[in-house]
Write a protein that holds these residues in place. Structure first.
Motif, PDB file in Angstrom:
ATOM      1  N   THR A   9       0.866  -1.172   0.000  1.00  0.00           N
ATOM      2  CA  THR A   9       0.000   0.000   0.000  1.00  0.00           C
ATOM      3  C   THR A   9       0.895   1.213   0.000  1.00  0.00           C
ATOM      4  O   THR A   9       2.110   1.118  -0.140  1.00  0.00           O
ATOM      5  CB  THR A   9      -0.886   0.043   1.269  1.00  0.00           C
ATOM      6  OG1 THR A   9      -0.056   0.278   2.402  1.00  0.00           O
ATOM      7  CG2 THR A   9      -1.647  -1.251   1.461  1.00  0.00           C
ATOM      8  N   ARG A  78      -8.653   9.937   2.230  1.00  0.00           N
ATOM      9  CA  ARG A  78      -9.401   8.719   1.905  1.00  0.00           C
ATOM     10  C   ARG A  78     -10.888   8.860   2.236  1.00  0.00           C
ATOM     11  O   ARG A  78     -11.741   8.350   1.512  1.00  0.00           O
ATOM     12  CB  ARG A  78      -8.801   7.523   2.639  1.00  0.00           C
ATOM     13  CG  ARG A  78      -7.467   7.072   2.060  1.00  0.00           C
ATOM     14  CD  ARG A  78      -7.153   5.665   2.492  1.00  0.00           C
ATOM     15  NE  ARG A  78      -6.009   5.118   1.779  1.00  0.00           N
ATOM     16  CZ  ARG A  78      -5.646   3.846   1.835  1.00  0.00           C
ATOM     17  NH1 ARG A  78      -6.318   2.989   2.578  1.00  0.00           N
ATOM     18  NH2 ARG A  78      -4.605   3.408   1.158  1.00  0.00           N
ATOM     19  N   THR A  81     -12.465  11.032  -0.533  1.00  0.00           N
ATOM     20  CA  THR A  81     -12.546  10.397  -1.853  1.00  0.00           C
ATOM     21  C   THR A  81     -13.283   9.067  -1.821  1.00  0.00           C
ATOM     22  O   THR A  81     -13.287   8.335  -2.816  1.00  0.00           O
ATOM     23  CB  THR A  81     -11.133  10.189  -2.427  1.00  0.00           C
ATOM     24  OG1 THR A  81     -10.359   9.388  -1.513  1.00  0.00           O
ATOM     25  CG2 THR A  81     -10.433  11.519  -2.651  1.00  0.00           C
ATOM     26  N   SER A  82     -13.902   8.752  -0.662  1.00  0.00           N
ATOM     27  CA  SER A  82     -14.644   7.490  -0.489  1.00  0.00           C
ATOM     28  C   SER A  82     -13.766   6.270  -0.746  1.00  0.00           C
ATOM     29  O   SER A  82     -14.230   5.250  -1.272  1.00  0.00           O
ATOM     30  CB  SER A  82     -15.873   7.465  -1.419  1.00  0.00           C
ATOM     31  OG  SER A  82     -16.751   8.527  -1.116  1.00  0.00           O
ATOM     32  N   GLU A  83     -12.489   6.358  -0.380  1.00  0.00           N
ATOM     33  CA  GLU A  83     -11.551   5.254  -0.546  1.00  0.00           C
ATOM     34  C   GLU A  83     -11.077   4.695   0.789  1.00  0.00           C
ATOM     35  O   GLU A  83     -10.099   3.965   0.851  1.00  0.00           O
ATOM     36  CB  GLU A  83     -10.339   5.714  -1.368  1.00  0.00           C
ATOM     37  CG  GLU A  83     -10.692   6.114  -2.796  1.00  0.00           C
ATOM     38  CD  GLU A  83      -9.501   6.632  -3.566  1.00  0.00           C
ATOM     39  OE1 GLU A  83      -8.473   6.957  -2.926  1.00  0.00           O
ATOM     40  OE2 GLU A  83      -9.591   6.711  -4.801  1.00  0.00           O
TER      41      GLU A  83
END
Length: 426
Positions: A9, A78, A81-83
């Motif tokens: 990641t 995050r 950005t809906s991540e």
């Protein structure tokens, strides 16, 4: 059988706990974002493994993120950005409020485990009458770790005033030892002399938190609040730090005080968990005392609520995320965390009692709680915490900025944060 694999990641380390076999049912993958650190990752892995054992149709994948301001920015990005993964670790208190929980986070007020969670904790993960987080770990305190061997060697006693603390430091320096480990390579660690001083601020100015929130009190114009910045500068000016203070990391500071390379390290008591992973044999030589103020008779401890696990409102796995959070907040989940992550103070989960064999640094904290000589950190009494404090305190602790100037700069940082939160009177 559960196995752990590395996943890549944006963070330096990432671990996944994957179920290799189980009943022939659809698998749900629950993503779990943690902060880097051997203690927090060990607890996350243990919770994931225990939950998977109870739910063979769920796989928990653990990612790691950096700490400090870098990790803070990652969380906000995050979420925006809906991540965001299905479950994530973040601060309780004022920093959580800055996430706009009523729109960004999943409401977990009705989880069965909430009945056993202390109200003091629920208060700092709530907004608009709804609860959004569950405790990850125990309460903790801000203060100063000290090496018991050095104290015995030099005939020192834990100080109850700042003057006594500085006198100890001078004797340690005269003996050719590092008096105070500082680790500005991890900028967040620079804040402790300011944040852990709040018990002393509240004793001197009982209404400071309310007045600060209402824009009636400032760090720069409140002598008791300014002292934290002054203490940070004094330690630097008197040459009490390790020579590599600008580059040293959190892990370096822990190792220094645990092994006797330094006598003191100002830090939150959650560091005991990391030391259990990295220096378990040295825990017996480590003590802890509160950041001392001006009056020995008023000596007390600044306390932090645990960090919390949250689920974003956008998670596609709402019910599984809620169930995982319910497990973490249960007595069983609490004890799973305690089994690998050394306790940092009393638990906020009813029935999850401390083990009898807590390390000396934790034993040193307990009298403060038993005698009522504690106060919550400011971030649990006020929704405002300026995001730039760690950069400002690095400058003060490095001799680059005067305390009064730094306090005024932080007041401006706080003003911006209060306006973003839409607080009245700002």
């Amino acid at each position: 059988m559960t196995r752990h694999t590395l996943i890549r990641t944006c963070a330096p380390i990432a671990l996944a706990s994957l179920l290799a076999c189980g009943p022939a049912s659809a698998q749900t993958t629950l993503t779990f974002l943690m902060v880097t650190g051997s203690d927090s990752m060990a607890a996350a892995e243990a919770l994931a493994k225990a939950y998977e054992a109870k739910h063979p149709d769920v796989t928990v994948e653990i990612e790691a993120r950096p700490g400090g301001s870098e990790g803070d920015n990652l969380i906000k990005t995050r979420l925006a950005t809906s991540e965001m993964p299905d479950v994530f670790l973040y601060n309780s208190g004022s920093l959580m409020q800055a996430l706009k929980p009523e729109t960004a986070l999943l409401d977990i007020s009705d989880l069965p485990s909430q009945a056993g969670v202390a109200k003091d904790f629920k208060d700092v993960v709530s907004a608009g009458g709804k609860v959004y987080g569950v405790p990850f770990g125990t309460t903790m305190a801000g203060g100063i770790f000290y090496n018991k061997d050095i104290y015995r060697e030099l005939g020192l006693s834990p100080p109850k005033t700042w003057a006594e603390f500085m006198a100890n430091n001078e004797k340690i320096k005269a003996a050719g030892k590092v008096a105070v480990a500082q680790t500005y390579g991890a900028t967040w660690t620079s804040q402790l002399f300011v944040l852990a001083d709040f018990y002393n601020v509240q004793k001197a100015v009982p209404n400071f938190a309310a007045d600060y929130t209402a824009n009636r009190a400032k760090y720069a114009t409140t002598p008791a609040a300014l002292k934290g910045f002054e203490h940070l500068a004094e330690v630097h000016e008197k040459g009490l730090q390790n020579p590599d203070f600008g580059a040293a990391t959190y892990e370096d500071g822990l190792a220094m005080v645990a092994t006797g390379q330094a006598a003191h390290y100002p830090m939150l008591s959650f560091a005991v968990g990391a030391l259990k992973q990295t220096n378990p044999d040295d825990l017996k030589n480590l003590g802890f005392f509160s950041q001392p103020g001006d009056d020995a008779a008023q000596n007390g401890l600044t306390v932090w609520m645990p960090m919390a696990l949250f689920a974003p409102a956008t998670t596609p796995n709402k019910e599984v995320a809620r169930d995982f959070l319910d497990f973490v907040a249960s007595v069983e989940g609490c004890k799973v965390g305690m089994s690998v992550n050394t306790v940092q103070g009393p638990s906020v989960v009813q029935g999850c009692d401390l083990p009898a064999d807590v390390p000396p640094a934790i034993s040193d904290m307990l009298p403060y709680f038993k005698e009522g000589r504690t106060a919550p950190a400011l971030e649990f009494l006020s929704p405002i915490k300026g995001p730039s404090l760690e950069q400002i305190t690095v400058e003060v602790g490095s001799g680059m900025r005067a305390p009064a100037e730094a306090a005024a700069l932080y007041d401006e940082d706080v003003r911006k944060q209060a306006k973003q939160l839409g607080l009245p009177n700002w």
